[in-house]
Design a protein around this motif. Structure first.
Motif, PDB file in Angstrom:
ATOM      1  N   ASP A   1       0.808  -1.220   0.000  1.00 48.86           N
ATOM      2  CA  ASP A   1       0.000   0.000   0.000  1.00 48.86           C
ATOM      3  C   ASP A   1       0.845   1.277   0.000  1.00 48.86           C
ATOM      4  O   ASP A   1       0.320   2.377   0.068  1.00 48.86           O
ATOM      5  N   GLN A   2       2.172   1.128  -0.095  1.00 54.84           N
ATOM      6  CA  GLN A   2       3.065   2.286  -0.088  1.00 54.84           C
ATOM      7  C   GLN A   2       3.845   2.436  -1.398  1.00 54.84           C
ATOM      8  O   GLN A   2       4.846   3.145  -1.452  1.00 54.84           O
ATOM      9  N   LEU A   3       3.393   1.802  -2.469  1.00 58.61           N
ATOM     10  CA  LEU A   3       4.133   1.839  -3.729  1.00 58.61           C
ATOM     11  C   LEU A   3       4.192   3.230  -4.338  1.00 58.61           C
ATOM     12  O   LEU A   3       5.100   3.532  -5.112  1.00 58.61           O
ATOM     13  N   ASN A   4       3.250   4.095  -3.997  1.00 63.64           N
ATOM     14  CA  ASN A   4       3.241   5.452  -4.543  1.00 63.64           C
ATOM     15  C   ASN A   4       3.916   6.478  -3.631  1.00 63.64           C
ATOM     16  O   ASN A   4       3.951   7.656  -3.957  1.00 63.64           O
ATOM     17  N   PHE A   5       4.453   6.027  -2.492  1.00 67.06           N
ATOM     18  CA  PHE A   5       5.128   6.930  -1.559  1.00 67.06           C
ATOM     19  C   PHE A   5       6.432   7.441  -2.171  1.00 67.06           C
ATOM     20  O   PHE A   5       7.185   6.698  -2.790  1.00 67.06           O
ATOM     21  N   LYS A   6       6.714   8.741  -1.987  1.00 64.69           N
ATOM     22  CA  LYS A   6       8.019   9.292  -2.338  1.00 64.69           C
ATOM     23  C   LYS A   6       8.345  10.414  -1.359  1.00 64.69           C
ATOM     24  O   LYS A   6       7.445  11.060  -0.815  1.00 64.69           O
ATOM     25  N   LEU A   7       9.621  10.620  -1.137  1.00 64.16           N
ATOM     26  CA  LEU A   7      10.058  11.577  -0.121  1.00 64.16           C
ATOM     27  C   LEU A   7       9.878  13.022  -0.523  1.00 64.16           C
ATOM     28  O   LEU A   7       9.780  13.890   0.331  1.00 64.16           O
ATOM     29  N   GLY A   8       9.855  13.326  -1.773  1.00 68.33           N
ATOM     30  CA  GLY A   8       9.697  14.700  -2.220  1.00 68.33           C
ATOM     31  C   GLY A   8       9.195  14.741  -3.640  1.00 68.33           C
ATOM     32  O   GLY A   8       9.076  13.719  -4.304  1.00 68.33           O
TER      33      GLY A   8
ATOM     34  N   THR B   1       8.989   7.164  -6.680  1.00 67.58           N
ATOM     35  CA  THR B   1       8.087   6.427  -5.803  1.00 67.58           C
ATOM     36  C   THR B   1       8.770   5.133  -5.352  1.00 67.58           C
ATOM     37  O   THR B   1       9.789   4.720  -5.923  1.00 67.58           O
ATOM     38  N   THR B   2       8.190   4.503  -4.358  1.00 70.40           N
ATOM     39  CA  THR B   2       8.713   3.217  -3.896  1.00 70.40           C
ATOM     40  C   THR B   2       8.764   2.223  -5.048  1.00 70.40           C
ATOM     41  O   THR B   2       9.764   1.528  -5.240  1.00 70.40           O
ATOM     42  N   ALA B   3       7.693   2.161  -5.837  1.00 72.86           N
ATOM     43  CA  ALA B   3       7.650   1.235  -6.972  1.00 72.86           C
ATOM     44  C   ALA B   3       8.749   1.554  -7.986  1.00 72.86           C
ATOM     45  O   ALA B   3       9.407   0.640  -8.504  1.00 72.86           O
TER      46      ALA B   3
END
Length: 100
Positions: free
Chosen positions: A34-41, A46-48
């Motif tokens: 559920d965090q594949l679209n996370f990015k730090l900035g 993204t994680t993916a």
């Protein structure tokens, strides 16, 4: 370097590579789906995209070693949609090249 020393170094490097492959598989599998679209900035990946970049980099490196030519790496392209597909891609795209 003597042939015996070269053989010992090769054995050591292959053992290290086996460990790195296992660690990479664990890291990829540990990424929350559920965090594949996370990015730090805003400029970050993204994680993916980072997972996919790891796979494509490993594949490019392995192919370069297998072909004795490290002059270019392929573009990463578009990452698969799910974490499971990304993990499976490592097994299907990277491991066969290392097993050559």
């Amino acid at each position: 370097m003597t042939p015996e020393q070269a053989q010992g170094l090769a054995v050591y490097l292959f053992q290290t590579l086996d460990n790195e492959i296992a660690i990479t598989q664990k890291v990829l599998a540990a990424a929350p789906a559920d965090q594949l679209n996370f990015k730090l900035g805003e400029k970050g990946r993204t994680t993916a995209e980072l997972m996919w970049h790891m796979i494509q980099s490993d594949r490019g490196f392995a192919e370069g070693i297998a072909n004795l030519k490290l002059d270019s790496f392929p573009e990463d392209g578009v990452a698969p949609k799910t974490a499971a597909e990304i993990v499976a891609a490592f097994d299907h795209e990277v491991l066969p090249v290392y097993e050559k």
